[in-house]
Motif scaffolding. Structure first.
Motif, mmCIF file in Angstrom:
data_model
loop_
_atom_site.group_PDB
_atom_site.id
_atom_site.type_symbol
_atom_site.label_atom_id
_atom_site.label_comp_id
_atom_site.label_asym_id
_atom_site.label_seq_id
_atom_site.Cartn_x
_atom_site.Cartn_y
_atom_site.Cartn_z
ATOM 1 N N MET A 1 -9.151 -22.848 -5.459
ATOM 2 C CA MET A 1 -10.263 -23.340 -4.652
ATOM 3 C C MET A 1 -9.761 -24.020 -3.385
ATOM 4 S SD MET A 1 -13.271 -26.085 -5.629
ATOM 5 C CE MET A 1 -13.403 -25.449 -7.255
ATOM 6 N N THR A 2 -8.756 -24.867 -3.512
ATOM 7 C CA THR A 2 -8.231 -25.547 -2.324
ATOM 8 C C THR A 2 -7.532 -24.561 -1.397
ATOM 9 O OG1 THR A 2 -6.197 -26.138 -3.482
ATOM 10 C CG2 THR A 2 -7.965 -27.751 -3.496
ATOM 11 N N ILE A 3 -6.840 -23.590 -1.966
ATOM 12 C CA ILE A 3 -6.179 -22.589 -1.127
ATOM 13 C C ILE A 3 -7.207 -21.745 -0.384
ATOM 14 C CG2 ILE A 3 -4.855 -20.439 -1.281
ATOM 15 C CD1 ILE A 3 -3.009 -21.854 -3.227
ATOM 16 N N VAL A 4 -8.307 -21.387 -1.029
ATOM 17 C CA VAL A 4 -9.360 -20.629 -0.350
ATOM 18 C C VAL A 4 -9.972 -21.464 0.776
ATOM 19 C CG1 VAL A 4 -11.692 -19.688 -0.648
ATOM 20 C CG2 VAL A 4 -9.887 -19.069 -2.245
ATOM 21 N N MET A 5 -10.216 -22.735 0.518
ATOM 22 C CA MET A 5 -10.783 -23.603 1.557
ATOM 23 C C MET A 5 -9.834 -23.728 2.751
ATOM 24 S SD MET A 5 -13.717 -24.670 0.673
ATOM 25 C CE MET A 5 -14.729 -25.244 -0.628
ATOM 26 N N LEU A 6 -8.554 -23.889 2.478
ATOM 27 C CA LEU A 6 -7.588 -23.988 3.568
ATOM 28 C C LEU A 6 -7.434 -22.649 4.291
ATOM 29 C CD1 LEU A 6 -4.839 -26.246 1.971
ATOM 30 C CD2 LEU A 6 -6.333 -26.834 3.883
ATOM 31 N N THR A 7 -7.466 -21.548 3.550
ATOM 32 C CA THR A 7 -7.335 -20.227 4.165
ATOM 33 C C THR A 7 -8.497 -19.938 5.097
ATOM 34 O OG1 THR A 7 -6.153 -19.438 2.222
ATOM 35 C CG2 THR A 7 -7.045 -17.777 3.662
ATOM 36 N N MET A 8 -9.677 -20.411 4.757
ATOM 37 C CA MET A 8 -10.839 -20.202 5.617
ATOM 38 C C MET A 8 -10.713 -20.972 6.935
ATOM 39 S SD MET A 8 -13.116 -18.322 3.898
ATOM 40 C CE MET A 8 -14.725 -18.775 4.452
ATOM 41 N N ARG A 9 -9.800 -21.933 6.995
ATOM 42 C CA ARG A 9 -9.698 -22.785 8.168
ATOM 43 C C ARG A 9 -8.374 -22.666 8.924
ATOM 44 N NH1 ARG A 9 -12.985 -24.366 4.366
ATOM 45 N NH2 ARG A 9 -14.824 -25.607 4.822
#
Length: 180
Positions: free
Chosen positions: A47-55
């Protein structure tokens, strides 16, 4: 230490903290739930990796994060180096490749991207385990007893933790040259 270096260190610490919380959730909550045939896998790190990847804009940085944290996850949970090491960078590059389709980051987009990433990752792990003959579970049992409960648990956790994780990941990625 420059601001960009501090942000990268903060991102790494953020992902490591989520990795620690994955293990803590599995130990504290899910040990009681995983006694029968149902297996729930917490994926807070994803979840945190997806959030960071989106940004994050830099694809090279995303690939490095994917490989490093894939090796860490594999070595801690699986013992077979390669499952997360291969699939996590693929998920991150796929998200980065299709990010232009997203108008802006909001809860609906982040939820759908996380849902697809989680489904791809769990299905890919199942397929790789079948190829390596590490599991004998058939497809319908995997969908019923592992994928479904894992998706349900992680979507509930997503709704609970979305605002703090989204705000922190936005702050960790935002970089201004004029600030010191």
């Amino acid at each position: 230490m420059t601001i960009k270096t501090r942000k990268i260190v903060g991102q790494v610490l953020f992902i490591l903290f989520a990795f620690y919380l994955d293990g803590l959730m599995k130990w504290a909550f899910l040990n009681n739930m995983n006694r029968e045939t149902i297996v729930v896998l917490p994926q807070l790190m994803l979840m945190t990796i997806v959030m960071l990847t989106m940004r994050i804009e830099d694809r090279r940085q995303l690939i490095i994060y994917g490989i490093v944290f894939g090796v860490v996850y594999d070595s801690y949970y699986y013992g077979i180096i390669g499952l997360y090491t291969v699939l996590l960078p693929l998920v991150m590059v796929g998200i980065d490749h299709f990010r232009f389709l997203l108008i802006k980051n909001n809860m609906g987009y982040d939820l759908s991207v996380y849902f697809l990433a989680l489904t791809f990752l769990q299905s890919g792990i199942y397929l790789l385990e079948r190829l390596l003959q590490q599991t004998s579970t058939d497809v319908l049992d995997f969908i019923t007893y592992t994928l479904g409960p894992t998706l349900l648990w992680n979507i509930v956790v997503f709704f609970i933790l979305y605002i703090p994780i989204a705000n922190l990941s936005e702050w960790l990625v935002k970089y201004r040259r004029d600030s010191k």
